[in-house]
Write an enzyme that holds these catalytic residues in place. Structure first.
Site, PDB file in Angstrom:
ATOM      1  N   GLU D 209     -11.211  -4.980  30.385  1.00 27.19           N
ATOM      2  CA  GLU D 209     -11.101  -5.266  28.872  1.00 27.19           C
ATOM      3  C   GLU D 209     -12.549  -5.673  28.283  1.00 27.19           C
ATOM      4  O   GLU D 209     -13.337  -6.026  29.253  1.00 27.19           O
ATOM      5  CB  GLU D 209     -10.098  -6.001  28.375  1.00 27.19           C
ATOM      6  CG  GLU D 209      -9.984  -7.627  28.770  1.00 27.19           C
ATOM      7  CD  GLU D 209      -8.733  -8.315  28.255  1.00 27.19           C
ATOM      8  OE1 GLU D 209      -7.857  -7.756  28.202  1.00 27.19           O
ATOM      9  OE2 GLU D 209      -8.855  -9.522  28.337  1.00 27.19           O
ATOM     10  N   HIS D 247      -6.786 -12.270  23.797  1.00 30.73           N
ATOM     11  CA  HIS D 247      -7.201 -13.069  25.171  1.00 30.73           C
ATOM     12  C   HIS D 247      -8.523 -13.753  24.875  1.00 30.73           C
ATOM     13  O   HIS D 247      -9.508 -13.364  24.271  1.00 30.73           O
ATOM     14  CB  HIS D 247      -7.592 -12.139  26.219  1.00 30.73           C
ATOM     15  CG  HIS D 247      -6.234 -11.490  26.916  1.00 30.73           C
ATOM     16  ND1 HIS D 247      -6.468 -10.376  27.421  1.00 30.73           N
ATOM     17  CD2 HIS D 247      -5.071 -12.029  26.799  1.00 30.73           C
ATOM     18  CE1 HIS D 247      -5.204  -9.950  27.828  1.00 30.73           C
ATOM     19  NE2 HIS D 247      -4.303 -11.100  27.683  1.00 30.73           N
TER      20      HIS D 247
END
Lengths: 285, 386, 386, 285
Positions: D209, D247
């Site tokens: 990511e 996150h």
């Protein structure tokens, strides 16, 4: 051959322009020690008696290839100076500084132990390898080259014994002052191992004092590992319990660390223990 | 430097450790007022920097304010092992169900702080170490990492602490460690840490010792020094930057270097013991030996009426013997001591130094070449004066 | 969480870092009063959590109190990159001889804080990194050991700081690191740190970003959050424990898990980009999907008028699909959204979940089996509504 | 053979009686994982679903020989739990906990790196070795034994891909969630090395990511060292700069850590990069 120092050792002084640092650097150079420069933050690029000054140990190492550093800075700056020397990859660090708080020193100690550097001190007179180099504050004239290794927690007591040896015609390979603080970088055992391994050292004198159990550890090490004759003196037989005798480490606590128990352990290990430090030369004859 | 119980407990309280809500009194009337305010039974505790107060009668219960005044009257002014009681702590009495020992000190050999605990609280830890060493649980603390809570769990398990006390215990131990670190302590001790009858943990007695090398960065702690209770000579020595410890012998020693100073003491005992003669003090004048330092040291040594002779042992390394000799003569002129003085100079320019001393022709001053000779002459001189 | 300039500088001052003695104004009259009090030329600085204030006209000089009021009048209420100015900082103007960059941030790759400095202050460090990366001196800090003074010397050397500034610089760097650690900062930056014409170091601008994960243990910092300036939806989301970021597209996304939420956004863009369609938001409802969470998330998504369709993507791991379906129906009944909703359920009991949704017979609700299908259907729906 | 786990792994759960810990422990046991006990300070001597509870990890290791620990305690206690597991000599530590402050984690990270323990996480879904053990929170039924190694920063995205692989008839050797925090114990590179060395793993899927440069490091590693085919997906191509996407580590900063640069680096390294995670099974066929 001495232990820890040799003709190729390149020495820098951290705090070279300070009161202590400048005085002892001059003495060291007079002795013929290979001082290659010094460190004083803010004075990089200047000179001290013909030796270059650097702002950091790293810069000094880059420029001179120094592998030994003598730390002669006041206590509030000393732990940082030790960290700096370790992180710059100095092999041998000798820290003269007295009054480093114990908790600071425990942190510095752990950092040294996790590195490849060796630390002598703090609160020590340093190292004298007669005829080779003088890294510290021991008066050079008291010693002469020979085959006795001397290791001590003390300053002037060391001079006393080294001088007595020299007067008795017994020169030294190296005189090592490991320091009188509770937390020190190198123990008696560390130095005894080096003397045992050093081909030129034939006899060893160890000068201990009350407090802690470094001398007991030394006795155990001597018994198990040393082949060379060892003589010893332990200072503080007349000291009371629970009171610090000058050195931060010199204190008998809870009945532990007395001169009597240390003397007994050393005798048990076959060490010739003197009642009077002036007997040491005879005991090593 | 040791702190008094009341000073230590007040520090502990600053770190969230429960302590009795007592106060300090310097007079019986103050003790009365505090006891009145607290109500109920109180305990009057002498504040002296020495162990064994209880046995010496320096800790007493009082069931009323009047009784508190009477007990304080008895205790204030008492001498406990040579320490005069100037202050008493008046604490509410606690009902004790169990006593625990809890302390943190620096373990030299491990170069780490060590947390120690024992279910045998209320007695000195050295005593427990002799009689039942297994009762002491030790847990080393990584000085870079600090104390982990799981280590406290290990200790709680080790001393069989009731599980309903774990949470409170954990807070106390964390507080004690923080207190230890932030005050540069060499010792932080709660003995006893008690479980009261109603199941509370409370630090009934406390002791802290501060690392002398760290006092410079803790002016608040340095200011807590009880100069009233310590011998005046020690106060003077500290102010003059001299390391001095009073002992019980007859030969005053003045030496440069701590190791050599101990050795010099030892030599006076080695040669004097058979005549009941030994060192009157430990004294390290440090590097160099300027006249003012020597004078101050000499005055301190002579302030001890037991001193029958003074032994100088100076190994001139950096310092030159001739300079030392001149310093001694200056100091002599200033202090004019009447006791015999034996001076042993060794090292750089020692002969010149001895010549200077000899030519000064001081009647009660003799020189010596070796430490052995000096110690023997000092013992002789002291014998003659006894 | 980012702090405003005035908040950051006030923290810095608490660590001994010299900062201008300015104050915050929320009205032109307050700005006048502050300028009056300070005297001389002042600088009026908009307090917004976005870069490029200067270029946007959000920072202006004023030579008198009257001028300060006028400039404040202009700046207060301005919109800078969508942020409305509610506060201005009125600082005394400094005469700048040199500008330095100084910052500490966490270096992920090295897993250590890194101290950064550059002699090219006053521009964004990313800009310096692009144009003259060698001008940035980096020094990693061991998180167990802390910052050593020799490291500061290295940095001072590296940025060619005049030696007469080293001592002051060292104190500032030590203060900044302490501030960074004690406030759990992710960034503590002084840009510029200026050397004034009269040779003083002063932190002219300051920026701090606090580690969101650490806010729980810094209630004082959490309370500094400027909810007035942030979109209301983000405030609501945070209060509901939902992770939400508003974006500029048309498809509202509701997903469980941050990685999958980003992926879902990416899929709407993958299939919608050619029609100018993309994600309206990032939204992670976290583990489980209870009705109240779903309702709150749905309301937040629909508060964005750009939203033309809502895409649910729930991978039921721990959560069972049938429960999620019931939660969605409850939320639907509560919120009654009019936009088309595409629901993709996968994982545990996904079929049962889809059956429940189908049988609920909600007119504007369609199900999908795969993420691809769901994204394509959402794009279709948004297209239809545009 | 899976990586990191095998039939002999003995697993304990730190925080076994907590809300998260108890829930997932039951799931793990249901899956057939060899959970040998748990740790909850203060509850030593009690039992959890037939498994013994200990007060400390050390006690648990002594009694059970545990070599794997799953940490499922709240953030304020997690760093301490990691230190405890390291100091008790646990080989593999899996930390699920989210919201550990970065600076705390940097300290814990250094301690782990100075030890012989390996850490997975924090803020991760754990490890699933199909048919062998489930150490974490991944739903067991999504996976089946096979020859694909999966490594991911994410939770549900991992399930998505693992499930797609399983549906496509492609089982897994091990599914590893390394976590989405900025500071994590094991990187993509660490796990890729294990997959490369594992004889049963024939293909690898990597799910990255935006934020940081772990995927760039992975690309460099793959190019230099990997012989096995690798497919990848990078989440966050549509995310704006400077904003954290859920996150703690998922943030593009100063133009660094974009999906585009990661995808380019991976493609350059010969990795087949999917636009859509549902393509991963095809790319590995």
């Amino acid at each position: 051959m001495a232990i820890l120092l040799n003709e190729k050792s390149k020495i820098i002084v951290q705090g070279i322009t300070g009161r202590e640092g400048s005085f002892h650097t001059r003495k060291m150079i007079e002795y013929g020690t290979n001082v290659v420069g010094g460190v004083t933050p803010g004075k990089g690029g200047e000179w001290f008696d013909g030796k270059p000054i650097f702002d950091t140990v790293e810069k000094a190492v880059e420029a001179t290839g120094a592998n030994v550093s003598l730390i002669a800075v006041p206590a509030p700056f000393a732990p940082d100076a030790i960290f700096e020397a370790v992180n710059a990859g100095i092999d041998l660090i000798v820290c003269l500084t007295e009054f480093i708080p114990v908790q600071e020193m425990m942190r510095a100690y752990r950092h040294v132990k996790n590195s490849s550097s060796r630390l002598i001190g703090p609160n020590c007179p340093g190292l004298l390898a007669p005829g080779i180099a003088n890294v510290g504050i021991m008066p050079g004239y008291i010693a002469k080259p020979g085959n006795v290794g001397v290791v001590s927690k003390s300053g002037t007591l060391t001079y006393e014994v080294v001088f007595a040896l020299t007067e008795a015609g017994m020169g030294q390979t190296t005189c090592v002052g490991i320091g009188g603080d509770p937390i020190i970088g190198s123990s008696f055992v560390d130095i005894l191992q080096l003397f045992e391994d050093d081909p030129q050292t034939e006899k060893v004198a160890i000068l201990g004092e009350i407090g802690g159990r470094a001398e007991i550890d030394a006795a155990e090490f001597i018994k198990a590992n040393m082949t060379k004759p060892v003589a010893a003196f332990i200072a503080g037989a007349s000291a009371p319990e629970g009171t610090r005798m000058g050195h931060a480490g010199a204190i008998v606590e809870g009945g532990q660390g007395t001169a009597a128990e240390k003397i007994a352990a050393l005798r048990e290990a076959g060490v010739r223990v003197a009642d009077n430090p002036e007997q040491i030369p005879q005991l090593l004859k | 430097m040791n702190l008094h119980e009341y000073q230590s407990k007040s520090r502990f309280a600053g770190y969230g450790i429960p302590v009795p809500q007592g106060k300090v009194a310097t007079t019986p009337d103050e003790a009365y007022a505090i006891a009145q305010e607290l109500g109920g039974t109180v305990v009057i505790k002498s504040q002296v920097l020495v162990g064994g107060r209880g046995k010496a009668g320096g800790v007493k219960l009082a069931k009323s304010a009047d009784e508190a005044r009477a007990r304080a009257e008895e205790i204030l002014g008492m001498s406990i092992k040579g320490h005069i009681v100037h202050k008493v702590l008046v604490d509410p009495a606690s009902s004790i169900a169990h006593e625990i020992y809890l302390g943190i000190t620096n373990d030299r050999a491990a170069a780490q702080p060590v947390l120690m605990a024992s279910s045998e609280g209320g007695v000195e830890i050295e005593e427990v170490n002799r009689t039942n060493p297994k009762a002491i649980i030790r847990e080393h603390i990584d000085p870079l990492m600090g104390l982990f809570s799981y280590q406290i769990v290990k200790v709680a398990l080790g001393i069989d602490l009731p599980r309903d006390q774990w949470r409170a215990f954990s807070k106390i131990v964390q507080g004690l460690y923080q207190c230890f670190v932030e005050n540069d302590a060499a010792l932080a001790e709660i003995n006893p840490l008690v479980i009261t009858a109603d199941g509370k943990l409370i630090a009934l007695d406390g002791k802290m010792s501060i690392d002398d090398s760290a006092l410079a960065r803790h002016p608040d702690l340095a200011a807590m020094r009880d100069t009233e209770s310590e011998p005046e000579a020690e106060t003077q020595a500290r102010e003059a930057g001299i390391s001095y410890v009073k002992l019980n012998g007859q030969i005053g020693c003045m030496v440069n270097g701590a190791g050599l100073a101990m050795t010099t003491m030892d030599m006076t005992k080695l040669y004097g013991e058979e005549y009941g003669i030994g060192p009157a003090n430990f004294l390290d004048i440090g590097g160099g030996a300027k006249a003012e330092q020597v004078s101050a040291a000499l005055r301190i040594i002579l302030s001890d009426p037991n001193v029958k002779a003074v032994l100088f042992n100076i190994f001139g390394g950096i310092t030159r013997g001739d300079e030392v000799a001149r310093g001694i003569i200056e100091a002599y002129d200033e202090v004019k001591p009447s006791v015999p003085m034996i001076i042993r100079l060794q090292g750089t320019n020692a002969e010149e130094g001895r010549a200077i001393l000899d030519s000064a022709d001081i009647p009660n001053l003799r020189t010596a070449a070796t430490l052995t000779e000096a110690a023997q002459k000092a013992v002789e001189a002291a014998k003659g004066a006894m």
